[in-house]
Design an enzyme around this catalytic site. Structure first.
Site, PDB file in Angstrom:
ATOM      1  CB  THR A 125      -7.064  35.095 -25.278  1.00 47.10           C
ATOM      2  OG1 THR A 125      -6.335  34.459 -26.313  1.00 47.10           O
ATOM      3  CG2 THR A 125      -8.175  35.908 -25.939  1.00 47.10           C
ATOM      4  CG  ASP A 126      -1.993  34.356 -27.195  1.00 48.14           C
ATOM      5  OD1 ASP A 126      -3.142  33.901 -27.355  1.00 48.14           O
ATOM      6  OD2 ASP A 126      -0.963  33.661 -27.348  1.00 48.14           O
ATOM      7  CD  GLU A 127      -7.018  32.373 -29.740  1.00 44.58           C
ATOM      8  OE1 GLU A 127      -7.872  32.523 -30.621  1.00 44.58           O
ATOM      9  OE2 GLU A 127      -6.856  31.308 -29.119  1.00 44.58           O
ATOM     10  CE1 TYR A 153     -12.340  33.068 -26.715  1.00 50.11           C
ATOM     11  CE2 TYR A 153     -10.330  32.911 -28.016  1.00 50.11           C
ATOM     12  CZ  TYR A 153     -10.959  32.970 -26.785  1.00 50.11           C
ATOM     13  OH  TYR A 153     -10.212  32.941 -25.628  1.00 50.11           O
ATOM     14  CE  LYS A 157     -11.477  36.414 -23.489  1.00 51.88           C
ATOM     15  NZ  LYS A 157     -12.096  36.148 -22.144  1.00 51.88           N
TER      16      LYS A 157
HETATM   17  P1  NAD Z   1     -13.758  26.900 -20.860  1.00 57.77           P
HETATM   18  O1  NAD Z   1     -14.579  26.975 -22.092  1.00 57.77           O
HETATM   19  O2  NAD Z   1     -13.105  25.624 -20.465  1.00 57.77           O
HETATM   20  O3  NAD Z   1     -14.650  27.362 -19.600  1.00 57.77           O
HETATM   21  C1  NAD Z   1     -15.540  28.438 -19.665  1.00 57.77           C
HETATM   22  C2  NAD Z   1     -16.433  28.391 -18.428  1.00 57.77           C
HETATM   23  O4  NAD Z   1     -17.300  29.527 -18.469  1.00 57.77           O
HETATM   24  C3  NAD Z   1     -17.338  27.147 -18.372  1.00 57.77           C
HETATM   25  O5  NAD Z   1     -17.347  26.620 -17.065  1.00 57.77           O
HETATM   26  C4  NAD Z   1     -18.699  27.693 -18.755  1.00 57.77           C
HETATM   27  O6  NAD Z   1     -19.776  26.969 -18.162  1.00 57.77           O
HETATM   28  C5  NAD Z   1     -18.627  29.116 -18.216  1.00 57.77           C
HETATM   29  N1  NAD Z   1     -19.543  30.032 -18.906  1.00 57.77           N
HETATM   30  C6  NAD Z   1     -19.702  30.179 -20.250  1.00 57.77           C
HETATM   31  N2  NAD Z   1     -20.653  31.097 -20.500  1.00 57.77           N
HETATM   32  C7  NAD Z   1     -21.076  31.555 -19.295  1.00 57.77           C
HETATM   33  C8  NAD Z   1     -22.030  32.524 -18.908  1.00 57.77           C
HETATM   34  N3  NAD Z   1     -22.753  33.210 -19.801  1.00 57.77           N
HETATM   35  N4  NAD Z   1     -22.218  32.762 -17.581  1.00 57.77           N
HETATM   36  C9  NAD Z   1     -21.502  32.057 -16.642  1.00 57.77           C
HETATM   37  N5  NAD Z   1     -20.608  31.123 -16.967  1.00 57.77           N
HETATM   38  C10 NAD Z   1     -20.380  30.878 -18.276  1.00 57.77           C
HETATM   39  O7  NAD Z   1     -12.697  28.073 -21.010  1.00 57.77           O
HETATM   40  P2  NAD Z   1     -11.178  28.151 -20.498  1.00 57.77           P
HETATM   41  O8  NAD Z   1     -10.304  27.533 -21.525  1.00 57.77           O
HETATM   42  O9  NAD Z   1     -11.101  27.713 -19.106  1.00 57.77           O
HETATM   43  O10 NAD Z   1     -10.943  29.724 -20.581  1.00 57.77           O
HETATM   44  C11 NAD Z   1     -11.262  30.561 -19.469  1.00 57.77           C
HETATM   45  C12 NAD Z   1     -10.941  32.003 -19.838  1.00 57.77           C
HETATM   46  O11 NAD Z   1      -9.567  32.133 -20.162  1.00 57.77           O
HETATM   47  C13 NAD Z   1     -11.720  32.517 -21.046  1.00 57.77           C
HETATM   48  O12 NAD Z   1     -12.096  33.847 -20.782  1.00 57.77           O
HETATM   49  C14 NAD Z   1     -10.718  32.441 -22.186  1.00 57.77           C
HETATM   50  O13 NAD Z   1     -10.984  33.425 -23.147  1.00 57.77           O
HETATM   51  C15 NAD Z   1      -9.426  32.725 -21.450  1.00 57.77           C
HETATM   52  N6  NAD Z   1      -8.198  32.126 -22.047  1.00 57.77           N
HETATM   53  C16 NAD Z   1      -8.172  30.787 -22.338  1.00 57.77           C
HETATM   54  C17 NAD Z   1      -6.995  30.242 -22.856  1.00 57.77           C
HETATM   55  C18 NAD Z   1      -6.884  28.766 -23.151  1.00 57.77           C
HETATM   56  O14 NAD Z   1      -5.860  28.324 -23.672  1.00 57.77           O
HETATM   57  N7  NAD Z   1      -7.869  27.942 -22.821  1.00 57.77           N
HETATM   58  C19 NAD Z   1      -5.873  31.061 -23.069  1.00 57.77           C
HETATM   59  C20 NAD Z   1      -5.955  32.417 -22.749  1.00 57.77           C
HETATM   60  C21 NAD Z   1      -7.127  32.934 -22.229  1.00 57.77           C
HETATM   61  P1  TYD Z   2      -7.362  24.994 -30.070  1.00 54.30           P
HETATM   62  O1  TYD Z   2      -7.039  24.002 -29.006  1.00 54.30           O
HETATM   63  O2  TYD Z   2      -8.754  25.053 -30.608  1.00 54.30           O
HETATM   64  O3  TYD Z   2      -6.903  26.426 -29.509  1.00 54.30           O
HETATM   65  P2  TYD Z   2      -6.780  27.870 -30.293  1.00 54.30           P
HETATM   66  O4  TYD Z   2      -7.454  27.787 -31.596  1.00 54.30           O
HETATM   67  O5  TYD Z   2      -7.491  28.783 -29.345  1.00 54.30           O
HETATM   68  O6  TYD Z   2      -5.318  28.143 -30.402  1.00 54.30           O
HETATM   69  O7  TYD Z   2      -6.387  24.735 -31.293  1.00 54.30           O
HETATM   70  C1  TYD Z   2      -4.980  24.806 -31.145  1.00 54.30           C
HETATM   71  C2  TYD Z   2      -4.355  24.650 -32.513  1.00 54.30           C
HETATM   72  O8  TYD Z   2      -4.626  23.314 -32.981  1.00 54.30           O
HETATM   73  C3  TYD Z   2      -4.944  25.579 -33.564  1.00 54.30           C
HETATM   74  O9  TYD Z   2      -3.896  25.983 -34.445  1.00 54.30           O
HETATM   75  C4  TYD Z   2      -5.937  24.702 -34.317  1.00 54.30           C
HETATM   76  C5  TYD Z   2      -5.313  23.334 -34.230  1.00 54.30           C
HETATM   77  N1  TYD Z   2      -6.263  22.203 -34.214  1.00 54.30           N
HETATM   78  C6  TYD Z   2      -6.115  21.143 -35.096  1.00 54.30           C
HETATM   79  O10 TYD Z   2      -5.189  21.102 -35.946  1.00 54.30           O
HETATM   80  N2  TYD Z   2      -7.003  20.091 -35.040  1.00 54.30           N
HETATM   81  C7  TYD Z   2      -8.036  20.080 -34.154  1.00 54.30           C
HETATM   82  O11 TYD Z   2      -8.844  19.105 -34.160  1.00 54.30           O
HETATM   83  C8  TYD Z   2      -8.174  21.159 -33.224  1.00 54.30           C
HETATM   84  C9  TYD Z   2      -9.300  21.188 -32.219  1.00 54.30           C
HETATM   85  C10 TYD Z   2      -7.253  22.209 -33.297  1.00 54.30           C
END
Ligand code: NAD
Ligand code: TYD
Length: 339
Positions: A125-127, A153, A157
């Site tokens: 992630t970019d985070e 988090y 990562k």
């Molecule tokens: P999500 O939380 O929707 O899904 C995570 C999945 O991993 C779930 O299906 C969960 O059951 C599974 N999981 C969790 N712990 C596990 C374990 N110990 N063993 C096996 N499976 C397990 O997450 P997402 O938003 O789909 O993100 C997927 C990946 O992409 C993550 O690594 C996250 O850091 C990365 N990512 C997400 C975003 C975003 O905007 N959502 C952006 C950049 C990177």
């Molecule tokens: P989120 O979807 O949790 O993603 P991330 O924190 O990984 O970027 O949140 C996106 C942005 O929205 C973040 O700046 C936090 C804000 N946010 C709210 O203002 N209200 C909410 O209820 C949630 C879940 C997030």
């Protein structure tokens, strides 16, 4: 080609499974997922009977289960999406983030070494770069930006990312890493910003905006992220990091107002609430490297992507309603408990 996709029952992982089965009909995709609160097996129902797909319920931290699966499937490629992914949950309980995100990554890489996997791809992630100030719109995260995390988090990562690069240097494991900005689209878990606001607005419930609502995220349609990973695992250079993002920065409050407008709801639903602890101000990816080296460009404009996403949530209440009610957590037992 055999590909193990971990976390494939989650948001991005499931979209990736669908993408890969469609884009590479001759590949075998094996999804390994623990089905935590964020994993939802009903999402994968459309592909459960596809002969090129297999689902295995297991924890990536479980060495024996992981080793057994690698022994059975002899994967060519491993793509690790499995993670605890919600910043707010990491503030409540950091420990599980360290276990899954760091230890789980090491377990997968040990198995990848042992079984001679040709490519281990870590979805990051970019985070991990921390945040940028709002008053410096000229600044972006590049692959050279130092790791500087804010939340448990992002720290977990970043720990995993460093371990991935260390396994490459120390053991020669053929790794690649992608660091993507915020994704949005179908199957996004309803406690993240965009689905939460859509669903609450539909119910005329208050929309909780953290702090002043001016925090900026760089949004990418999930399909574009999946295509980027597909390109990296095939054409990316071993040992390299690729930033993925589409130059689409939006303040949270503007996203919330846009959703209200699209749904024909009043801005009176907006409620400013206490800010998230350590809340990152702005994320912004410079995707020059993946564009120049691999020819990747995002295909979905935000205006189209958010329309498609809102429409998807309107048409797929049967997906999110059981999540809101908690009923989905019984789904695996009900459907697969005796299999
Ligand atoms: P999500 O939380 O929707 O899904 C995570 C999945 O991993 C779930 O299906 C969960 O059951 C599974 N999981 C969790 N712990 C596990 C374990 N110990 N063993 C096996 N499976 C397990 O997450 P997402 O938003 O789909 O993100 C997927 C990946 O992409 C993550 O690594 C996250 O850091 C990365 N990512 C997400 C975003 C975003 O905007 N959502 C952006 C950049 C990177
Ligand atoms: P989120 O979807 O949790 O993603 P991330 O924190 O990984 O970027 O949140 C996106 C942005 O929205 C973040 O700046 C936090 C804000 N946010 C709210 O203002 N209200 C909410 O209820 C949630 C879940 C997030």
């Amino acid at each position: 080609m055999n590909i193990i996709v971990t976390g494939g029952a989650g948001f991005i992982g499931s979209n990736f499974v669908f993408h890969m089965l469609k884009a590479h009909p001759d590949y075998r995709i094996i999804c390994l997922d623990k089905l935590t609160y964020a994993g939802n097996l009903s999402t994968l129902e459309p592909v459960m009977s596809n002969p090129n797909f297999r689902f295995v319920k297991a924890d990536i931290c479980d060495k024996e289960a992981v080793d057994k699966l690698f022994e059975e499937e002899k994967p060519d490629i491993v793509v690790n999406f499995a993670a605890e992914s919600h910043v707010d949950r990491s503030i409540e309980n950091p420990q599980i983030f360290l276990e899954t995100n760091i230890i789980g990554t090491s377990v997968l890489m040990d198995a990848s070494r042992k079984h001679g996997v040709k490519r281990y791809h870590q979805v990051s992630t970019d985070e991990v770069y921390g945040d940028l100030p709002l008053d410096r719109p000229d600044l972006f995260f590049t692959e050279q930006t130092p790791i500087h995390t804010s939340s448990p988090y992002s720290s977990s990562k970043a720990g995993a990312d460093l371990l991935v690069l260390a396994y490459h240097r120390t053991y020669g494991l053929p790794v690649t890493l992608s660091r993507c900005s915020n994704n949005y689209g179908p199957y996004h878990f309803p406690e993240k910003l965009i689905p939460l606001m859509i669903i609450r607005a539909l119910h005329d419930e208050s929309l909780p905006v953290y702090g002043d609502g001016l925090n900026v995220r760089d949004w990418l349609y999930v399909e574009d992220h999946c295509k980027a990973i597909d390109l990296i695992i095939h054409n990316g250079k071993v040992g390299e990091v690729y930033n993925v993002g589409g130059h689409n920065e939006m303040a949270n409050i503007d996203i919330v107002k846009l959703i209200l407008k699209e749904l024909g709801k009043s801005e009176d639903l907006i409620t400013y609430v206490t800010d998230r602890a350590g809340h990152d101000r702005r994320y912004a990816i410079d995707p020059t490297k993946i564009h120049n080296d691999l020819g990747w460009l995002p295909e979905t404009k935000f205006a189209d992507g958010i329309d498609k996403t809102i429409k998807w949530y309107l048409e797929n209440e049967s997906w999110w309603q059981p999540i809101i009610s908690g009923e989905y957590q019984n789904y695996y037992e009900k459907m697969y408990g005796d299999k």
